[in-house]
Design a protein around this motif. Structure first.
Motif, PDB file in Angstrom:
ATOM      1  N   TYR A  42       0.876  -1.186   0.000  1.00 33.43           N
ATOM      2  CA  TYR A  42       0.000   0.000   0.000  1.00 33.43           C
ATOM      3  C   TYR A  42       0.908   1.230   0.000  1.00 33.43           C
ATOM      4  O   TYR A  42       1.872   1.292   0.763  1.00 33.43           O
ATOM      5  N   PHE A  43       0.656   2.155  -0.901  1.00 29.50           N
ATOM      6  CA  PHE A  43       1.481   3.360  -0.988  1.00 29.50           C
ATOM      7  C   PHE A  43       0.591   4.595  -0.901  1.00 29.50           C
ATOM      8  O   PHE A  43      -0.504   4.602  -1.485  1.00 29.50           O
ATOM      9  N   GLU A  44       1.093   5.603  -0.219  1.00 31.77           N
ATOM     10  CA  GLU A  44       0.442   6.920  -0.224  1.00 31.77           C
ATOM     11  C   GLU A  44       1.413   7.892  -0.886  1.00 31.77           C
ATOM     12  O   GLU A  44       2.507   8.122  -0.366  1.00 31.77           O
ATOM     13  N   LEU A  45       1.044   8.379  -2.057  1.00 32.57           N
ATOM     14  CA  LEU A  45       1.898   9.315  -2.793  1.00 32.57           C
ATOM     15  C   LEU A  45       1.290  10.717  -2.680  1.00 32.57           C
ATOM     16  O   LEU A  45       0.093  10.896  -2.948  1.00 32.57           O
ATOM     17  N   THR A  46       2.128  11.664  -2.284  1.00 32.44           N
ATOM     18  CA  THR A  46       1.675  13.059  -2.231  1.00 32.44           C
ATOM     19  C   THR A  46       2.158  13.742  -3.502  1.00 32.44           C
ATOM     20  O   THR A  46       3.358  13.747  -3.772  1.00 32.44           O
ATOM     21  N   VAL A  47       1.214  14.234  -4.295  1.00 32.78           N
ATOM     22  CA  VAL A  47       1.547  14.798  -5.608  1.00 32.78           C
ATOM     23  C   VAL A  47       1.314  16.306  -5.580  1.00 32.78           C
ATOM     24  O   VAL A  47       0.291  16.772  -5.046  1.00 32.78           O
ATOM     25  N   SER A  48       2.264  17.058  -6.142  1.00 31.94           N
ATOM     26  CA  SER A  48       2.136  18.524  -6.103  1.00 31.94           C
ATOM     27  C   SER A  48       1.031  18.989  -7.043  1.00 31.94           C
ATOM     28  O   SER A  48       0.616  18.265  -7.955  1.00 31.94           O
ATOM     29  N   GLU A  57       1.401   9.863 -14.963  1.00 27.66           N
ATOM     30  CA  GLU A  57       2.580   9.767 -14.088  1.00 27.66           C
ATOM     31  C   GLU A  57       2.436   8.577 -13.130  1.00 27.66           C
ATOM     32  O   GLU A  57       3.356   7.780 -12.967  1.00 27.66           O
ATOM     33  N   LEU A  65       7.952   0.733 -11.322  1.00 29.76           N
ATOM     34  CA  LEU A  65       8.644   0.678 -10.025  1.00 29.76           C
ATOM     35  C   LEU A  65       7.844  -0.047  -8.934  1.00 29.76           C
ATOM     36  O   LEU A  65       8.306  -1.001  -8.341  1.00 29.76           O
TER      37      LEU A  65
ATOM     38  N   ILE B  22      12.005   4.960  -2.175  1.00 30.55           N
ATOM     39  CA  ILE B  22      11.139   4.960  -3.369  1.00 30.55           C
ATOM     40  C   ILE B  22      11.029   6.375  -3.922  1.00 30.55           C
ATOM     41  O   ILE B  22      11.072   6.592  -5.145  1.00 30.55           O
ATOM     42  N   ALA B  25      13.978   7.094  -5.979  1.00 27.82           N
ATOM     43  CA  ALA B  25      13.912   6.361  -7.254  1.00 27.82           C
ATOM     44  C   ALA B  25      12.921   7.028  -8.209  1.00 27.82           C
ATOM     45  O   ALA B  25      13.190   7.193  -9.404  1.00 27.82           O
ATOM     46  N   VAL B  26      11.798   7.433  -7.662  1.00 26.13           N
ATOM     47  CA  VAL B  26      10.773   8.079  -8.485  1.00 26.13           C
ATOM     48  C   VAL B  26      11.298   9.395  -9.063  1.00 26.13           C
ATOM     49  O   VAL B  26      11.102   9.698 -10.244  1.00 26.13           O
ATOM     50  N   MET B  29      13.471   8.842 -11.878  1.00 31.42           N
ATOM     51  CA  MET B  29      12.741   8.529 -13.128  1.00 31.42           C
ATOM     52  C   MET B  29      12.184   9.810 -13.749  1.00 31.42           C
ATOM     53  O   MET B  29      11.556   9.771 -14.807  1.00 31.42           O
ATOM     54  N   HIS B  31       9.949  11.865 -12.131  1.00 34.95           N
ATOM     55  CA  HIS B  31       8.615  12.214 -11.620  1.00 34.95           C
ATOM     56  C   HIS B  31       8.735  13.098 -10.379  1.00 34.95           C
ATOM     57  O   HIS B  31       8.403  12.686  -9.264  1.00 34.95           O
ATOM     58  N   THR B  32       9.181  14.308 -10.597  1.00 35.32           N
ATOM     59  CA  THR B  32       9.442  15.185  -9.452  1.00 35.32           C
ATOM     60  C   THR B  32       8.146  15.761  -8.873  1.00 35.32           C
ATOM     61  O   THR B  32       8.161  16.398  -7.831  1.00 35.32           O
ATOM     62  N   ILE B  33       7.031  15.545  -9.540  1.00 38.30           N
ATOM     63  CA  ILE B  33       5.749  16.039  -8.977  1.00 38.30           C
ATOM     64  C   ILE B  33       5.373  15.244  -7.734  1.00 38.30           C
ATOM     65  O   ILE B  33       4.537  15.663  -6.951  1.00 38.30           O
ATOM     66  N   ILE B  34       5.991  14.080  -7.556  1.00 37.49           N
ATOM     67  CA  ILE B  34       5.675  13.249  -6.376  1.00 37.49           C
ATOM     68  C   ILE B  34       6.523  13.747  -5.212  1.00 37.49           C
ATOM     69  O   ILE B  34       7.737  13.590  -5.197  1.00 37.49           O
ATOM     70  N   GLN B  35       5.881  14.414  -4.275  1.00 40.07           N
ATOM     71  CA  GLN B  35       6.583  15.104  -3.198  1.00 40.07           C
ATOM     72  C   GLN B  35       6.921  14.180  -2.026  1.00 40.07           C
ATOM     73  O   GLN B  35       7.904  14.374  -1.332  1.00 40.07           O
ATOM     74  N   ASN B  36       6.070  13.165  -1.815  1.00 36.49           N
ATOM     75  CA  ASN B  36       6.326  12.289  -0.675  1.00 36.49           C
ATOM     76  C   ASN B  36       5.757  10.895  -0.956  1.00 36.49           C
ATOM     77  O   ASN B  36       4.778  10.760  -1.697  1.00 36.49           O
ATOM     78  N   VAL B  37       6.408   9.901  -0.392  1.00 33.72           N
ATOM     79  CA  VAL B  37       5.950   8.515  -0.563  1.00 33.72           C
ATOM     80  C   VAL B  37       5.943   7.840   0.806  1.00 33.72           C
ATOM     81  O   VAL B  37       6.916   7.919   1.546  1.00 33.72           O
ATOM     82  N   ARG B  38       4.829   7.229   1.139  1.00 34.72           N
ATOM     83  CA  ARG B  38       4.769   6.407   2.362  1.00 34.72           C
ATOM     84  C   ARG B  38       4.331   5.012   1.929  1.00 34.72           C
ATOM     85  O   ARG B  38       3.405   4.857   1.121  1.00 34.72           O
ATOM     86  N   MET B  39       5.025   4.007   2.467  1.00 35.34           N
ATOM     87  CA  MET B  39       4.721   2.637   2.079  1.00 35.34           C
ATOM     88  C   MET B  39       4.122   1.911   3.263  1.00 35.34           C
ATOM     89  O   MET B  39       4.504   2.147   4.414  1.00 35.34           O
TER      90      MET B  39
END
Lengths: 83, 83
Positions: A42-48, A57, A65, B22, B25-26, B29, B31-39
């Motif tokens: 399970y992932f939570e991605l914060t997108v700008s 994206e 990935l 992650i 890694a993102v 790739m 994808h700099t719009i992804i500001q934060n990732v929680r797994m």
């Protein structure tokens, strides 16, 4: 910022050894009402906010990935923007 | 049968090294719009129809097995019954 929730699980055809092990443990605890267990990531991605095409994206990040295309499938939810 | 979806994530105060890795890694790739990732972990539990108190059983399974109470928190959704 936008929150995107990603769920990665094994494809139905793939044996889920962790799920099987957890099911045995759960039954050992006496919870026999639980008939099956499948485990995934399970992932939570914060997108700008300036993301042009979030779907493109997120699909690319998942395909390249977060999920193994041979064994896993994924789905995601783009949540309401949390300001 | 009833499907219960369980989501286990690190508590906010806990560093998420996998999420950090992650994210790097993102960004690598592009994808700099992804500001934060929680797994976290995701479980799909299939519960039989004769369950007396699904909430009590699921809470106990989460507290004693699926989530580490020191570092993780969980939430779950009891889905509509899929006959």
């Amino acid at each position: 910022m936008t929150l995107v929730k990603v769920y990665v699980t094994y494809k139905k055809s793939i044996l889920d050894p962790q799920g099987e092990a957890i099911k045995k443990a759960v039954h050992g605890m006496g919870h026999t009402i639980i008939q099956n267990v499948r485990m995934g990531k399970y992932f939570e991605l914060t997108v700008s906010d300036n993301a042009q095409n979030i779907d493109a994206e997120i699909n690319e990040v998942c395909d390249q990935l977060l999920a193994n295309p041979n064994m896993e499938s994924y789905r995601y939810e783009v949540m309401e923007e949390n300001k």
